[in-house]
Design an enzyme around this catalytic site. Structure first.
Site, PDB file in Angstrom:
ATOM      1  N   THR A 167     -22.001 -27.777   5.320  1.00  0.00           N
ATOM      2  CA  THR A 167     -22.927 -28.114   6.396  1.00  0.00           C
ATOM      3  C   THR A 167     -24.304 -27.609   5.993  1.00  0.00           C
ATOM      4  O   THR A 167     -24.416 -26.537   5.400  1.00  0.00           O
ATOM      5  CB  THR A 167     -22.448 -27.516   7.743  1.00  0.00           C
ATOM      6  N   GLU A 214     -18.462 -26.024  12.195  1.00  0.00           N
ATOM      7  CA  GLU A 214     -17.722 -24.765  12.120  1.00  0.00           C
ATOM      8  C   GLU A 214     -16.523 -24.735  13.061  1.00  0.00           C
ATOM      9  O   GLU A 214     -15.709 -23.816  12.993  1.00  0.00           O
ATOM     10  CB  GLU A 214     -18.661 -23.596  12.480  1.00  0.00           C
ATOM     11  N   LYS A 245     -41.162 -22.169  24.267  1.00  0.00           N
ATOM     12  CA  LYS A 245     -41.650 -21.234  25.278  1.00  0.00           C
ATOM     13  C   LYS A 245     -43.089 -21.603  25.586  1.00  0.00           C
ATOM     14  O   LYS A 245     -43.974 -21.423  24.757  1.00  0.00           O
ATOM     15  CB  LYS A 245     -41.523 -19.798  24.789  1.00  0.00           C
ATOM     16  N   TRP A 270     -39.405 -20.939  29.624  1.00  0.00           N
ATOM     17  CA  TRP A 270     -38.538 -21.728  28.747  1.00  0.00           C
ATOM     18  C   TRP A 270     -38.524 -23.174  29.210  1.00  0.00           C
ATOM     19  O   TRP A 270     -38.300 -23.454  30.376  1.00  0.00           O
ATOM     20  CB  TRP A 270     -37.098 -21.205  28.798  1.00  0.00           C
TER      21      TRP A 270
HETATM   22  P1  AMP Z   1     -22.958 -30.238  13.145  1.00  0.00           P
HETATM   23  O1  AMP Z   1     -22.417 -28.950  12.711  1.00  0.00           O
HETATM   24  O2  AMP Z   1     -23.879 -30.869  12.178  1.00  0.00           O
HETATM   25  O3  AMP Z   1     -21.893 -31.157  13.598  1.00  0.00           O
HETATM   26  O4  AMP Z   1     -23.891 -29.952  14.424  1.00  0.00           O
HETATM   27  C1  AMP Z   1     -23.416 -29.226  15.518  1.00  0.00           C
HETATM   28  C2  AMP Z   1     -24.495 -29.130  16.552  1.00  0.00           C
HETATM   29  O5  AMP Z   1     -24.738 -30.412  17.156  1.00  0.00           O
HETATM   30  C3  AMP Z   1     -24.134 -28.236  17.712  1.00  0.00           C
HETATM   31  O6  AMP Z   1     -24.303 -26.869  17.420  1.00  0.00           O
HETATM   32  C4  AMP Z   1     -25.073 -28.740  18.796  1.00  0.00           C
HETATM   33  O7  AMP Z   1     -26.375 -28.211  18.638  1.00  0.00           O
HETATM   34  C5  AMP Z   1     -25.124 -30.222  18.522  1.00  0.00           C
HETATM   35  N1  AMP Z   1     -24.186 -30.922  19.408  1.00  0.00           N
HETATM   36  C6  AMP Z   1     -22.967 -31.380  19.124  1.00  0.00           C
HETATM   37  N2  AMP Z   1     -22.415 -31.983  20.202  1.00  0.00           N
HETATM   38  C7  AMP Z   1     -23.315 -31.889  21.199  1.00  0.00           C
HETATM   39  C8  AMP Z   1     -23.336 -32.280  22.578  1.00  0.00           C
HETATM   40  N3  AMP Z   1     -22.327 -32.938  23.141  1.00  0.00           N
HETATM   41  N4  AMP Z   1     -24.435 -31.988  23.309  1.00  0.00           N
HETATM   42  C9  AMP Z   1     -25.464 -31.326  22.763  1.00  0.00           C
HETATM   43  N5  AMP Z   1     -25.527 -30.933  21.478  1.00  0.00           N
HETATM   44  C10 AMP Z   1     -24.452 -31.200  20.702  1.00  0.00           C
END
Ligand code: AMP
Length: 556
Positions: free
Chosen positions: A187, A334, A446, A451
């Protein structure tokens, strides 16, 4: 009666193994089919034989328990076979992210110490470029769609199909310990090299079961069943296509693998196979719905889990208007990945819930699926109670979270600080128990000490009929420290003139009803033709921020 010793039982037959996901389908659905584009269709009975043949081929090439085997392919029936055969040998499948740069691919193949690589011709060029610099790769296998694979300078031991054709049909897979690592992929974070994330057999099996339960136990907004027809709309290199291929195979569902992602082909496969279930990131859904040929698909047949990024209400409504049943899903690389899904609770008495708009619920981040424990933690490590005012970092525990980053103790320790997996997502739990992500830790804004949630702002803007897509990031501001910047793609042919002011005016509705902070009116809005994307198709806010260091258009 003689009983085996309990140690023997635990060591060999009571393990949770990927192999066992296949036990039932052998006799449940031997004639069900798995298709690859318009090119190939095999039955589950053939699939099982091919998994055995593949194991024989890999063993002959010297693949042993613990070895890592890299795959560079589009979503295919071969990939599915590799999802099973490699881990069932005790080896580790490294699903290479083919959309990374060649230097990053080189880094991941080298870091993973892959000893064998399987490569589709579309990736020959990059594989040929890195081959001299990855001496640990002993063998290359080509994954050709044609009887005659194209020429390559890779020292290939043969093509997948011809190697399989020469192998016997039965292989005796070894008994493994369930904590054997099964899968690995990388990743990319905001800084530093890609990080290797890995999962064991036990984790994959538990994730498959929990995902299956989450998708079948609730009929709202949809439920998976074994008469569904499945086609992935996410790449298999990204978190095992969210675990769906393992689940679909365990259930014996008809599966369709689309090869390289070409919108026109995806639409024609969705229509031709009458696909009923899929999953994707929001931008892929948007692209398919807006495609001129999207009319050929009967969308009302489809159930789609949308995750990997926030699902804007505007897009959820557009999908619902086409008849698609949508489930929001949350997870990360992860986390294997599924953590939460936006199921709608069954009707209960009480006026508030009865009045809730289902689309609003579906666009909540989600309710934790079985076996997942979530908490919201403040910067001092204290868990916060539910409520919108209690925003902190979302932290997790579940049996299928990666134990750390491969050979990276420092970043692994930070990931698991205090015994919780730190997601880097800022969220709160609402009073009904749903997780509500408001930002990524690195994206928070911010503004004059307040926020501002980029996701809530995106959600509001996405509801304007002229807005096709929107991304909000913080830009520095001499007066307010930071201020939101919204990059907006407008729909084609709206017919009326839309200016940034129109959209700011629209935001007033949300400010007036208390959904948005009044200072969001300071948002700088710019119209764009495209948005930068990550390797898995999500909007790339890091790249957007970088490109904005010298903004060109201010609000008039
Ligand atoms: P990845 O590891 O590239 O799959 O990215 C994971 C990240 O995608 C998470 O930590 C979130 O920030 C974002 N993410 C995944 N699913 C959602 C969701 N349903 N709503 C908001 N953010 C999401």
């Amino acid at each position: 009666m003689k009983h085996p010793s309990s140690a023997w039982l635990a060591d060999s037959v009571q393990q949770l193994l990927i192999r066992d996901l296949l036990s039932r389908v052998r006799s449940w659905a031997p004639d069900q089919t798995i298709s690859y584009r318009e090119l190939r269709e095999i039955t589950y009975a053939e699939f099982l034989k091919r998994v055995n043949q593949l194991a024989i081929v890999l063993t002959r090439l010297g693949v042993q328990a613990g070895d890592r085997v890299g795959v560079m392919d589009w979503d295919s029936h071969r990939y599915l076979e590799l999802f099973f055969a490699i881990p069932m040998l005790g080896a580790v499948i490294h699903t290479v992210n083919v959309r990374l740069s060649s230097e990053q691919i080189l880094y991941t193949v080298d870091h993973a110490a892959d000893s064998l690589m399987l490569v589709h011709p579309d990736f020959f060029e990059v594989a040929e470029a890195i081959a001299p610099r990855v001496p640990k790769v002993r063998h290359w296998i080509t994954l050709s769609d044609d009887a005659m694979p194209p020429a390559t300078s890779l020292a290939s031991v043969g093509d997948y199909e011809s190697l399989l054709a020469g192998a016997e049909l039965e292989f005796d897979f070894p008994d493994l310990n369930e904590n054997t690592v099964a899968t690995l992929f990388y990743t990319t974070g905001t800084t530093g090299d890609p990080k290797g994330v890995y999962f064991t057999h036990r984790q994959i099996v538990l994730h498959t079961l929990a995902e299956g339960l989450a998708l079948t136990a609730h009929n709202n907004p949809f439920s998976l069943s074994d008469d569904d027809i499945y086609l992935p709309l996410t790449p298999m290199f990204h978190v095992h296509a969210w675990g769906f291929p393992y689940l679909a195979t365990m259930l014996g569902i008809k599966q369709v693998y689309p090869g390289r992602f070409e919108p026109q082909r995806l639409l024609s496969l969705l229509a031709h196979h009458r696909v009923t279930i899929s999953h994707c990131v929001p931008t892929v859904l948007l692209m398919l719905l807006n495609h001129p040929e999207s009319k050929q698909v009967d969308w009302s047949r489809l159930k789609i889990a949308i995750g990997g990024a926030p699902l804007p209400i505007g897009l959820a409504r557009a999908a619902a208007n086409r008849g698609i049943r949508i489930l929001g899903a949350y997870g990360m690389s992860e986390t294997c990945p599924i953590i939460a899904a936006s199921h709608i609770k069954p009707p209960r008495s009480g006026p508030t819930e009865a009045a809730t708009d289902p689309i609003e619920i579906v666009t909540r981040t989600g309710f934790p699926i079985p076996l997942v424990d979530v908490a919201i933690m403040d910067s001092a490590g204290v868990c916060l109670p539910a409520g919108r005012e209690n925003i902190g970092e979302l932290v997790l525990r579940a049996p299928w979270l990666t134990r750390g980053y491969l050979d990276d103790p420092l970043r692994s320790e930070a990931l698991w600080k205090g015994g919780w997996l730190h997601t880097g997502d800022i969220a709160y739990r609402d009073n009904e128990g749903y997780i509500r992500i408001t930002d990524r830790l690195k994206d928070v804004i911010k503004l004059g000490g307040e926020w501002i949630s980029t996701l809530e702002l995106e959600n509001a803007l996405s509801q304007h009929p002229a807005v096709k897509e929107v991304a909000v990031v913080g830009v520095s501001d001499p007066k307010w420290d930071e201020r939101p910047h919204a990059e907006v793609i407008l729909r084609e042919g709206i017919g009326v003139e839309i200016t940034p002011r129109t959209l700011l005016k629209f935001l007033h509705t949300f400010i007036d009803n208390g959904t948005l902070h009044q200072r969001v009116i300071l948002t700088q809005i710019r119209f764009a033709a495209t948005l930068p994307r990550t390797s898995v198709g999500k909007i790339d806010k890091k790249a957007l921020r970088l490109g904005l260091q010298n903004p060109t258009t201010e609000n008039p």
